[in-house]
Structures are given as structure tokens and as C-alpha cells.
Write an enzyme that holds these catalytic residues in place. Structure first.
Site: not given
Ligand code: AMP
Length: 112
Positions: A30, A86, A93, A95, A99, A101
Site C-alpha cells: 500500500d 472495504n 472504499q 479504489v 482488494h 488489506h
Molecule cells: P480502499 O479504501 O479499501 O479502497 O483502499 C485503497 C488503498 O489503496 C488505500 O489504502 C490506498 O493507500 C491504496 N492505494 C491507492 N493508490 C495506490 C497505488 N498507486 N499504489 C499502492 N497503493 C495504493
């Protein structure tokens, strides 16, 4: 539909610190870690969220969770770790590409 940022990582269009890759799963660090170990275990298939998983996806989701457990063992997170996904707006959420974590390497606080 626009590609998710995680699909751009899968396709090597943007960089990431990739720690594991198979035909259908990718794992990378992350970018904003919330603990010493903070990995994102991501099926390559673009499933928008946990809520969007369809029956045919479950073997893939199982595979992702198996990899999460294997990596936790390899990283010797013997004192414990957290697996989180999430799903949707109220969960925060960011992204829209399924996925999990994997968070650990320190004593974790309450989940909320
Ligand atoms: P979520 O909120 O569960 O969708 O988590 C998305 C996660 O992706 C967050 O913890 C961000 O820090 C991580 N994230 C976003 N962009 C990137 C990236 N380019 N490389 C690695 N992690 C990322």
C-alpha cells in the site's frame, strides 16, 4: 469503462512495489501504509467491490485469501494481523477494484 488504478498497476502502466504475482492475483505494498506490513491482495479480474462478487468469483476470492494467509506466515506475523476489505461508500472504499488489506507488524488498534 475506465481502468481501475489497480488494473493500471497490473498492466505496468503505473509503478508499484509488487511482492507476489500469479496468473490471477497480484499483491503490492500500500502506498500509504497504516502499519509496518500493509499489503493489498488484489484479484486481477476487475470486480468492483466485495458486494459485487458473483458465485463464479468465489474460487478466485478464496485464492486471494489463501495467498494472504501464506504471506502472513512468510512475513512471520505470528502475533497477529488483520485482513480487511472495504465495500462501498460507507466503508470508505477508495479504489473500486476488489482488494484485501493485509495489515500487521505491530499491535493494531480497534477496528473502528
Ligand atoms: P480502499 O479504501 O479499501 O479502497 O483502499 C485503497 C488503498 O489503496 C488505500 O489504502 C490506498 O493507500 C491504496 N492505494 C491507492 N493508490 C495506490 C497505488 N498507486 N499504489 C499502492 N497503493 C495504493
Amino acid at each position: 469503462m475506465a481502468k481501475s488504478i489497480f488494473s493500471q498497476i497490473i498492466d505496468r502502466e503505473i509503478p508499484a512495489d509488487i511482492v507476489f504475482e500469479s496468473e490471477d492475483i497480484i499483491v503490492f505494498k500500500d502506498i500509504f501504509p497504516s502499519a509496518p506490513v500493509h499489503l493489498l491482495i488484489c484479484p486481477k479480474k476487475e470486480i468492483a467491490a466485495f458486494s459485487e462478487i458473483v458465485p463464479a468469483d468465489w474460487p478466485l476470492v478464496t485464492k486471494a485469501l489463501e495467498i494472504a494467509q501464506k504471506l502472513a506466515k512468510e512475513l512471520q506475523l505470528n502475533a497477529g494481523y488483520r485482513i480487511v476489505t472495504n465495500s462501498g461508500k460507507d466503508a470508505g472504499q477508495q479504489v473500486m477494484h476488489l482488494h484485501f488489506h493485509l495489515i500487521g507488524g505491530q499491535k493494531l488498534g480497534p477496528i473502528a
